[in-house]
Design a protein around this motif. Structure first.
Motif, mmCIF file in Angstrom:
data_model
loop_
_atom_site.group_PDB
_atom_site.id
_atom_site.type_symbol
_atom_site.label_atom_id
_atom_site.label_comp_id
_atom_site.label_asym_id
_atom_site.label_seq_id
_atom_site.Cartn_x
_atom_site.Cartn_y
_atom_site.Cartn_z
ATOM 1 N N VAL A 99 0.807 -1.221 0.000
ATOM 2 C CA VAL A 99 0.000 0.000 0.000
ATOM 3 C C VAL A 99 0.840 1.271 0.000
ATOM 4 O O VAL A 99 0.282 2.373 -0.049
ATOM 5 N N VAL A 100 2.151 1.142 0.078
ATOM 6 C CA VAL A 100 3.025 2.318 0.058
ATOM 7 C C VAL A 100 3.454 2.584 -1.373
ATOM 8 O O VAL A 100 3.896 1.678 -2.091
ATOM 9 N N GLY A 101 3.350 3.838 -1.793
ATOM 10 C CA GLY A 101 3.624 4.196 -3.175
ATOM 11 C C GLY A 101 5.108 4.213 -3.519
ATOM 12 O O GLY A 101 5.977 4.219 -2.632
ATOM 13 N N PRO A 102 5.418 4.245 -4.810
ATOM 14 C CA PRO A 102 6.808 4.186 -5.267
ATOM 15 C C PRO A 102 7.637 5.417 -4.932
ATOM 16 O O PRO A 102 8.871 5.382 -5.055
ATOM 17 N N ALA A 103 7.001 6.493 -4.504
ATOM 18 C CA ALA A 103 7.749 7.699 -4.143
ATOM 19 C C ALA A 103 8.532 7.514 -2.843
ATOM 20 O O ALA A 103 9.450 8.286 -2.547
ATOM 21 N N ILE A 104 8.176 6.483 -2.054
ATOM 22 C CA ILE A 104 8.860 6.221 -0.789
ATOM 23 C C ILE A 104 10.090 5.354 -1.043
ATOM 24 O O ILE A 104 9.998 4.276 -1.626
ATOM 25 N N ASP A 105 11.242 5.830 -0.577
ATOM 26 C CA ASP A 105 12.498 5.103 -0.780
ATOM 27 C C ASP A 105 12.811 4.156 0.374
ATOM 28 O O ASP A 105 13.369 3.077 0.162
ATOM 29 N N PHE A 106 12.484 4.568 1.595
ATOM 30 C CA PHE A 106 12.727 3.737 2.778
ATOM 31 C C PHE A 106 11.422 3.612 3.568
ATOM 32 O O PHE A 106 10.766 4.619 3.848
ATOM 33 N N ILE A 107 11.065 2.387 3.926
ATOM 34 C CA ILE A 107 9.923 2.115 4.803
ATOM 35 C C ILE A 107 10.464 1.542 6.102
ATOM 36 O O ILE A 107 11.301 0.630 6.087
ATOM 37 N N VAL A 108 9.978 2.060 7.226
ATOM 38 C CA VAL A 108 10.392 1.542 8.535
ATOM 39 C C VAL A 108 9.147 1.226 9.356
ATOM 40 O O VAL A 108 8.298 2.098 9.560
ATOM 41 N N THR A 109 9.025 -0.021 9.816
ATOM 42 C CA THR A 109 7.915 -0.436 10.674
ATOM 43 C C THR A 109 8.451 -0.973 12.004
ATOM 44 O O THR A 109 9.655 -1.003 12.251
ATOM 45 N N GLY A 110 7.528 -1.403 12.850
ATOM 46 C CA GLY A 110 7.853 -2.080 14.111
ATOM 47 C C GLY A 110 6.795 -3.151 14.334
ATOM 48 O O GLY A 110 6.520 -3.951 13.460
ATOM 49 N N HIS A 111 6.201 -3.161 15.524
ATOM 50 C CA HIS A 111 5.010 -3.941 15.864
ATOM 51 C C HIS A 111 5.261 -5.441 16.036
ATOM 52 O O HIS A 111 4.829 -6.031 17.022
ATOM 53 N N THR A 112 5.934 -6.092 15.102
ATOM 54 C CA THR A 112 6.095 -7.549 15.164
ATOM 55 C C THR A 112 7.144 -7.977 16.171
ATOM 56 O O THR A 112 7.203 -9.153 16.532
ATOM 57 N N HIS A 113 8.000 -7.037 16.595
ATOM 58 C CA HIS A 113 9.159 -7.315 17.448
ATOM 59 C C HIS A 113 10.246 -8.075 16.702
ATOM 60 O O HIS A 113 11.202 -8.534 17.311
ATOM 61 N N MET B 146 13.994 -4.054 -1.472
ATOM 62 C CA MET B 146 12.755 -4.177 -2.232
ATOM 63 C C MET B 146 13.000 -4.094 -3.737
ATOM 64 O O MET B 146 12.085 -4.325 -4.526
ATOM 65 N N GLY B 147 14.220 -3.748 -4.135
ATOM 66 C CA GLY B 147 14.516 -3.569 -5.545
ATOM 67 C C GLY B 147 14.241 -2.146 -5.989
ATOM 68 O O GLY B 147 13.465 -1.411 -5.356
ATOM 69 N N GLY B 148 14.891 -1.736 -7.053
ATOM 70 C CA GLY B 148 14.658 -0.399 -7.585
ATOM 71 C C GLY B 148 15.149 0.702 -6.680
ATOM 72 O O GLY B 148 14.627 1.826 -6.720
ATOM 73 N N GLY B 149 16.143 0.407 -5.827
ATOM 74 C CA GLY B 149 16.677 1.412 -4.922
ATOM 75 C C GLY B 149 15.761 1.748 -3.762
ATOM 76 O O GLY B 149 15.862 2.825 -3.167
ATOM 77 N N ARG B 150 14.879 0.802 -3.412
ATOM 78 C CA ARG B 150 13.945 0.995 -2.291
ATOM 79 C C ARG B 150 14.196 -0.080 -1.239
ATOM 80 O O ARG B 150 14.492 -1.235 -1.578
#
Length: 499
Positions: A383-397, A404-408
């Motif tokens: 659900v995160v668009g291609p304009a985002i280069d880095f995604i950071v989550t937590g929650h699962t521990h 992710m490919g493509g410099g992401r």
């Protein structure tokens, strides 16, 4: 100029879980390390712009003694207690020192254990406690508590931070309902506990897990939001069978968790569950295949056939016309499962039953595979668009570092609470599991902290962080382990881009 806040570097941690007024209800251990790590971050790039992002579950109100499932009238008092608790006070002092420094910004993202941070009165207390009357310091504290996550720019890269429970059907926050509570508090009104219907994960913790945790403190160190957890709970504490009706509705609630309800902006009309949605629960899902196989292999009292009993139980689980009578009666689902389970356990012992239950709970566990593309990764990245280069989550521990490919790139910042390190060797058979069982059944956190199996501590010495920095014309993300007393530079586990 970017449309989003710009930094030279950011540092992200999550799942700190400050909370619990009793030692065995406190699952954060490395408090001094965390305080010193915050001070270390504060000292980075003195002339630059540095952000510390607390990416959800900063505090843990589910570990507090509150009325109902969300702290409303008690929210301010509970936060004050957590901030003054000697176990956590040094962390809050380090955060206060951090925001007093020019060029430092503190961002607090909501999780599913700290939903009260969305209330304006709680945010005011936090800002005032950390920054006092210092207007510049107050301006360096930001909140993201509407489910939008936090987006910023580091160098030429766009970074998106979100806790991760937004895609978890067990732990989805109903942000509009939270906003309504905030409106109530601002208007001098309260909330009747019956008006608030919690998500499935919250119900599991408050209605079931906390009771078991009072005897077996370690249960909170395993991720509880799975139907296979029910088998483990029943083996540990057969008295939980009386809650089987609650457990069934909790598991069924997961089906509703991903649905969003559009409602007008008001302080009325809180979401209530749709009682007509079938649960489609199977005994396999409820007990787990290893536990079920053990039951089926034994003869039950009175010559009853275990397979027939479990089939009848499964049919009863999904009856739309059963109501509470079929669930709660001595001839209903609870008694069928209890008879089957206890009859089998008389033959094999509680240690073997617990071993099988844990194997079900931890089946296909990839806790330590930082490249595993788990459900949170799949659903967030979808659900995160291609304009985002880095995604950071937590929650699962569960810390992650994935190209992710493509410099992401995708990171999960893991956790700062204790992590139990179960291995296949520990769960191989009854004999190898017995020493582990002795530690677990004693139930005390201090015993677990001291335990060593296969020459390795049972509790991992692992506290994780993610950094994203502009370096020599490029932006580099790192998964890190904060070690020792937290004063030294963290240890790099994985870096992207790799060159």
């Amino acid at each position: 100029m970017s449309d989003f806040p710009e930094y030279d570097e950011i540092h992200v941690i999550s799942d700190i879980h400050m909370g619990g007024d009793k030692p065995d209800f406190q699952i954060l251990r490395e408090t001094s390390r965390l305080a010193n790590y915050i001070r270390w971050v504060a000292g980075q790039r003195p002339e630059g712009r540095v952000a510390l992002i607390l990416n959800g579950d900063v505090i843990d109100t589910l570990a507090e003694d509150i009325h109902g499932y969300v702290a409303v009238d008690e929210a301010v008092a509970i936060l004050r207690r957590i901030m003054k608790d000697a176990s956590f006070s040094d962390i809050w002092q380090a955060l206060a020192d951090f925001v007093k420094l020019q060029g430092r910004t503190l961002i607090i993202v909501i999780g599913n254990h700290d939903i009260e941070l969305s209330f304006p009165v709680v945010q005011h207390l936090l800002i005032t406690s950390l920054a006092g009357d210092d207007l510049a310091a107050r301006a360096r504290i930001e909140f993201s508590t509407t489910g939008a996550g936090y987006t910023c720019q580091v160098g030429n890269a766009r970074v998106y931070c979100t806790h991760g429970n937004e895609v978890d059907a067990w732990n989805y926050n109903r942000y509009e309902d939270l906003a309504k509570v905030g409106r109530r508090l601002n208007a001098g009104r309260s909330l009747d506990p019956s008006e608030w219907y919690p998500n499935a994960g919250t119900r599991m913790v408050k209605e079931v897990m906390n009771d078991v945790k009072r005897r077996f403190a370690w249960i909170d160190l395993l991720k509880p939001e799975t139907s296979a957890a029910v088998g483990t709970l029943l083996v540990l504490d057969p008295s939980q069978i009386s809650k089987i009706g609650k457990l069934l509705s909790i598991v069924g609630e997961k089906i509703q968790g991903s649905k969003q309800v559009d409602q007008r902006l008001s302080a009325e009309g809180f979401h209530q569950p749709d009682q007509e949605i079938p649960s489609s629960i199977t005994v396999d899902r409820l007990l787990g295949p290893n536990l079920k196989a053990g039951i089926l292999s034994s003869a039950l009292p009175g010559g009853r056939n275990a397979d027939d009993m479990l089939l009848a139980a499964e049919e009863n689980l999904n009856r739309t016309d059963a109501g509470s009578t079929a669930i709660d009666s001595t001839l209903g689902t609870p008694q069928l499962i209890l008879d089957s389970l206890t009859g089998w356990m008389r033959g094999v012992g509680k240690d073997e039953a617990l071993r099988r239950a844990l194997k079900d709970w931890l089946a296909n566990d990839k806790t330590f595979d930082i490249t595993d593309q788990d459900d949170t990764y799949k659903q967030v990245t979808a659900v995160v668009g291609p304009a985002i280069d880095f995604i950071v989550t937590g929650h699962t521990h569960l810390e992650r570092a994935i190209d992710m490919g493509g410099g992401r790139y995708y990171f999960n910042s893991g956790t700062w609470i204790r992590l139990l390190q179960f291995t296949e060797a520990m769960l191989k058979d009854t004999a190898t599991f017995r020493p582990v069982y002795d530690v677990l059944i004693e139930g005390k956190m201090e015993t677990i902290d001291r335990a060593v199996f296969d020459n390795r501590p049972f509790v991992m010495n692992q506290t994780s962080a993610v950094s994203i920095k502009a370096e020599s014309g490029k932006v580099v993300g790192r998964l890190l382990h904060v070690m020792g007393d937290g004063t030294a530079a963290p240890v790099e586990i994985k870096k992207y881009p790799e060159k």
